[in-house]
Motif scaffolding. Structure first.
Motif, PDB file in Angstrom:
ATOM      1  N   ASN A   1       0.810  -1.222   0.000  1.00  0.00           N
ATOM      2  CA  ASN A   1       0.000   0.000   0.000  1.00  0.00           C
ATOM      3  C   ASN A   1       0.844   1.273   0.000  1.00  0.00           C
ATOM      4  O   ASN A   1       0.391   2.305   0.486  1.00  0.00           O
ATOM      5  N   ALA A   2       2.061   1.221  -0.523  1.00  0.00           N
ATOM      6  CA  ALA A   2       2.983   2.356  -0.436  1.00  0.00           C
ATOM      7  C   ALA A   2       2.371   3.649  -0.960  1.00  0.00           C
ATOM      8  O   ALA A   2       2.528   4.709  -0.352  1.00  0.00           O
ATOM      9  N   ALA A   3       1.663   3.587  -2.054  1.00  0.00           N
ATOM     10  CA  ALA A   3       1.096   4.800  -2.650  1.00  0.00           C
ATOM     11  C   ALA A   3       0.005   5.414  -1.784  1.00  0.00           C
ATOM     12  O   ALA A   3      -0.205   6.617  -1.804  1.00  0.00           O
ATOM     13  N   ASP A   4      -0.690   4.574  -1.004  1.00  0.00           N
ATOM     14  CA  ASP A   4      -1.814   5.055  -0.195  1.00  0.00           C
ATOM     15  C   ASP A   4      -1.468   5.213   1.278  1.00  0.00           C
ATOM     16  O   ASP A   4      -2.338   5.603   2.064  1.00  0.00           O
ATOM     17  N   MET A   5      -0.228   4.902   1.656  1.00  0.00           N
ATOM     18  CA  MET A   5       0.146   4.954   3.068  1.00  0.00           C
ATOM     19  C   MET A   5       0.251   6.399   3.547  1.00  0.00           C
ATOM     20  O   MET A   5       0.845   7.243   2.870  1.00  0.00           O
TER      21      MET A   5
ATOM     22  N   THR B   1      10.373  10.447  10.210  1.00  0.00           N
ATOM     23  CA  THR B   1       8.948  10.492   9.892  1.00  0.00           C
ATOM     24  C   THR B   1       8.775  11.035   8.478  1.00  0.00           C
ATOM     25  O   THR B   1       9.420  12.016   8.105  1.00  0.00           O
ATOM     26  N   GLY B   2       7.917  10.371   7.726  1.00  0.00           N
ATOM     27  CA  GLY B   2       7.643  10.842   6.373  1.00  0.00           C
ATOM     28  C   GLY B   2       6.726   9.888   5.630  1.00  0.00           C
ATOM     29  O   GLY B   2       6.312   8.853   6.155  1.00  0.00           O
ATOM     30  N   ARG B   3       6.427  10.253   4.402  1.00  0.00           N
ATOM     31  CA  ARG B   3       5.609   9.398   3.535  1.00  0.00           C
ATOM     32  C   ARG B   3       6.533   8.435   2.805  1.00  0.00           C
ATOM     33  O   ARG B   3       7.565   8.826   2.280  1.00  0.00           O
ATOM     34  N   ILE B   4       6.122   7.197   2.771  1.00  0.00           N
ATOM     35  CA  ILE B   4       6.935   6.166   2.124  1.00  0.00           C
ATOM     36  C   ILE B   4       6.676   6.196   0.616  1.00  0.00           C
ATOM     37  O   ILE B   4       5.553   6.388   0.184  1.00  0.00           O
ATOM     38  N   ARG B   5       7.722   6.089  -0.168  1.00  0.00           N
ATOM     39  CA  ARG B   5       7.576   6.025  -1.626  1.00  0.00           C
ATOM     40  C   ARG B   5       7.480   4.571  -2.063  1.00  0.00           C
ATOM     41  O   ARG B   5       6.632   4.198  -2.847  1.00  0.00           O
ATOM     42  N   ARG B   6       8.402   3.735  -1.535  1.00  0.00           N
ATOM     43  CA  ARG B   6       8.386   2.325  -1.933  1.00  0.00           C
ATOM     44  C   ARG B   6       9.264   1.523  -0.984  1.00  0.00           C
ATOM     45  O   ARG B   6      10.057   2.061  -0.227  1.00  0.00           O
ATOM     46  N   VAL B   7       9.119   0.212  -1.071  1.00  0.00           N
ATOM     47  CA  VAL B   7       9.996  -0.723  -0.371  1.00  0.00           C
ATOM     48  C   VAL B   7      10.861  -1.362  -1.442  1.00  0.00           C
ATOM     49  O   VAL B   7      10.354  -2.009  -2.364  1.00  0.00           O
ATOM     50  N   ASP B   8      12.169  -1.164  -1.339  1.00  0.00           N
ATOM     51  CA  ASP B   8      13.114  -1.708  -2.307  1.00  0.00           C
ATOM     52  C   ASP B   8      13.508  -3.109  -1.844  1.00  0.00           C
ATOM     53  O   ASP B   8      14.277  -3.275  -0.903  1.00  0.00           O
ATOM     54  N   ALA B   9      12.949  -4.126  -2.515  1.00  0.00           N
ATOM     55  CA  ALA B   9      13.193  -5.516  -2.120  1.00  0.00           C
ATOM     56  C   ALA B   9      14.586  -5.984  -2.507  1.00  0.00           C
ATOM     57  O   ALA B   9      15.132  -6.900  -1.889  1.00  0.00           O
ATOM     58  N   VAL B  10      15.191  -5.366  -3.499  1.00  0.00           N
ATOM     59  CA  VAL B  10      16.526  -5.774  -3.944  1.00  0.00           C
ATOM     60  C   VAL B  10      17.575  -5.381  -2.901  1.00  0.00           C
ATOM     61  O   VAL B  10      18.416  -6.186  -2.508  1.00  0.00           O
TER      62      VAL B  10
ATOM     63  N   ASN C   1      16.744  -4.107   0.164  1.00  0.00           N
ATOM     64  CA  ASN C   1      16.125  -4.155   1.490  1.00  0.00           C
ATOM     65  C   ASN C   1      16.048  -2.774   2.138  1.00  0.00           C
ATOM     66  O   ASN C   1      16.494  -2.579   3.261  1.00  0.00           O
ATOM     67  N   LEU C   2      15.465  -1.822   1.417  1.00  0.00           N
ATOM     68  CA  LEU C   2      15.390  -0.446   1.888  1.00  0.00           C
ATOM     69  C   LEU C   2      13.954   0.051   1.949  1.00  0.00           C
ATOM     70  O   LEU C   2      13.128  -0.303   1.099  1.00  0.00           O
ATOM     71  N   LEU C   3      13.681   0.898   2.943  1.00  0.00           N
ATOM     72  CA  LEU C   3      12.470   1.704   2.939  1.00  0.00           C
ATOM     73  C   LEU C   3      12.875   3.030   2.304  1.00  0.00           C
ATOM     74  O   LEU C   3      13.796   3.696   2.794  1.00  0.00           O
ATOM     75  N   VAL C   4      12.224   3.398   1.218  1.00  0.00           N
ATOM     76  CA  VAL C   4      12.565   4.631   0.504  1.00  0.00           C
ATOM     77  C   VAL C   4      11.431   5.627   0.726  1.00  0.00           C
ATOM     78  O   VAL C   4      10.279   5.354   0.388  1.00  0.00           O
ATOM     79  N   PHE C   5      11.778   6.782   1.306  1.00  0.00           N
ATOM     80  CA  PHE C   5      10.796   7.810   1.620  1.00  0.00           C
ATOM     81  C   PHE C   5      10.686   8.814   0.476  1.00  0.00           C
ATOM     82  O   PHE C   5      11.599   8.968  -0.338  1.00  0.00           O
ATOM     83  N   ALA C   6       9.582   9.540   0.452  1.00  0.00           N
ATOM     84  CA  ALA C   6       9.340  10.549  -0.583  1.00  0.00           C
ATOM     85  C   ALA C   6      10.391  11.659  -0.529  1.00  0.00           C
ATOM     86  O   ALA C   6      10.709  12.261  -1.549  1.00  0.00           O
ATOM     87  N   ASP C   7      10.949  11.922   0.658  1.00  0.00           N
ATOM     88  CA  ASP C   7      11.969  12.973   0.780  1.00  0.00           C
ATOM     89  C   ASP C   7      13.367  12.491   0.386  1.00  0.00           C
ATOM     90  O   ASP C   7      14.340  13.226   0.494  1.00  0.00           O
ATOM     91  N   GLY C   8      13.474  11.231  -0.067  1.00  0.00           N
ATOM     92  CA  GLY C   8      14.758  10.694  -0.515  1.00  0.00           C
ATOM     93  C   GLY C   8      15.492   9.884   0.533  1.00  0.00           C
ATOM     94  O   GLY C   8      16.470   9.204   0.231  1.00  0.00           O
ATOM     95  N   LYS C   9      15.060   9.932   1.778  1.00  0.00           N
ATOM     96  CA  LYS C   9      15.701   9.169   2.855  1.00  0.00           C
ATOM     97  C   LYS C   9      15.535   7.680   2.591  1.00  0.00           C
ATOM     98  O   LYS C   9      14.463   7.212   2.217  1.00  0.00           O
ATOM     99  N   GLU C  10      16.636   6.929   2.750  1.00  0.00           N
ATOM    100  CA  GLU C  10      16.601   5.473   2.596  1.00  0.00           C
ATOM    101  C   GLU C  10      17.063   4.849   3.903  1.00  0.00           C
ATOM    102  O   GLU C  10      18.089   5.244   4.458  1.00  0.00           O
ATOM    103  N   ILE C  11      16.301   3.873   4.389  1.00  0.00           N
ATOM    104  CA  ILE C  11      16.622   3.200   5.639  1.00  0.00           C
ATOM    105  C   ILE C  11      16.704   1.709   5.376  1.00  0.00           C
ATOM    106  O   ILE C  11      15.764   1.105   4.838  1.00  0.00           O
ATOM    107  N   PHE C  12      17.821   1.104   5.778  1.00  0.00           N
ATOM    108  CA  PHE C  12      18.011  -0.337   5.634  1.00  0.00           C
ATOM    109  C   PHE C  12      17.036  -1.057   6.560  1.00  0.00           C
ATOM    110  O   PHE C  12      16.985  -0.774   7.768  1.00  0.00           O
ATOM    111  N   ILE C  13      16.255  -1.970   6.025  1.00  0.00           N
ATOM    112  CA  ILE C  13      15.221  -2.657   6.797  1.00  0.00           C
ATOM    113  C   ILE C  13      15.815  -3.433   7.964  1.00  0.00           C
ATOM    114  O   ILE C  13      15.214  -3.513   9.035  1.00  0.00           O
ATOM    115  N   GLY C  14      17.026  -3.956   7.817  1.00  0.00           N
ATOM    116  CA  GLY C  14      17.664  -4.698   8.904  1.00  0.00           C
ATOM    117  C   GLY C  14      17.989  -3.839  10.109  1.00  0.00           C
ATOM    118  O   GLY C  14      18.228  -4.369  11.202  1.00  0.00           O
TER     119      GLY C  14
END
Length: 141
Positions: free
Chosen positions: A73-77, A100-109, A111-124
């Motif tokens: 649900n990344a687009a609607d989160m 804190t921010g809106r999520i753009r997508r989950v990068d499965a390759v 393993n990142l949470l990618v936010f609309a502001d460009g912030k990337e967080i390693f899921i681990g």
């Protein structure tokens, strides 16, 4: 010896070099740090870092379900807040920070949470995700 032969001679001034200012002359005799950087090393050693928290199976399961919901649900989160471990660049350990921010997508390759502001967080590194999830009653406190 009473220095009568030199006492009244004029003070020598170099014709090649400029006269050194008094402030610079005084600096020649200022305190000397025999071990440069020693104070900084002591402060760095004294600086505290946190240890990484290992999630138990139930916490990891809840986190995985939340990430799955975000992935689908990344687009609607709405906005989410992620608490994650940020490793220290200089020594073992690190600190926990929140983003804190809106999520753009989950990068499965990667393993990142990618936010609309460009912030990337390693899921681990993530230990908690807060936000309005569709089936929030499924997540015990």
């Amino acid at each position: 010896m009473d220095y009568d032969d030199i006492i009244n001679l004029p003070h020598h001034q170099s014709g090649v070099r400029k006269h050194m200012p008094i402030a610079d002359r005084a600096a020649q005799f200022s305190a000397f740090a025999a071990i440069s950087g020693h104070d900084a090393a002591i402060r760095e050693t004294a600086r505290l870092t946190d240890s990484r928290i290992e999630l138990d199976d139930e916490q990891a399961d809840i986190l995985n379900r939340k990430i799955g919901i975000i992935r689908e649900n990344a687009a609607d989160m709405p906005e989410i807040t992620v608490t994650y471990f940020l490793p220290d660049e200089k020594k073992d350990g690190g600190k926990y920070v929140r983003h804190t921010g809106r999520i753009r997508r989950v990068d499965a390759v990667y393993n990142l949470l990618v936010f609309a502001d460009g912030k990337e967080i390693f899921i681990g590194d993530v230990i908690n995700i807060e936000g309005d999830f569709p089936d929030e009653q499924d997540f015990p406190d």
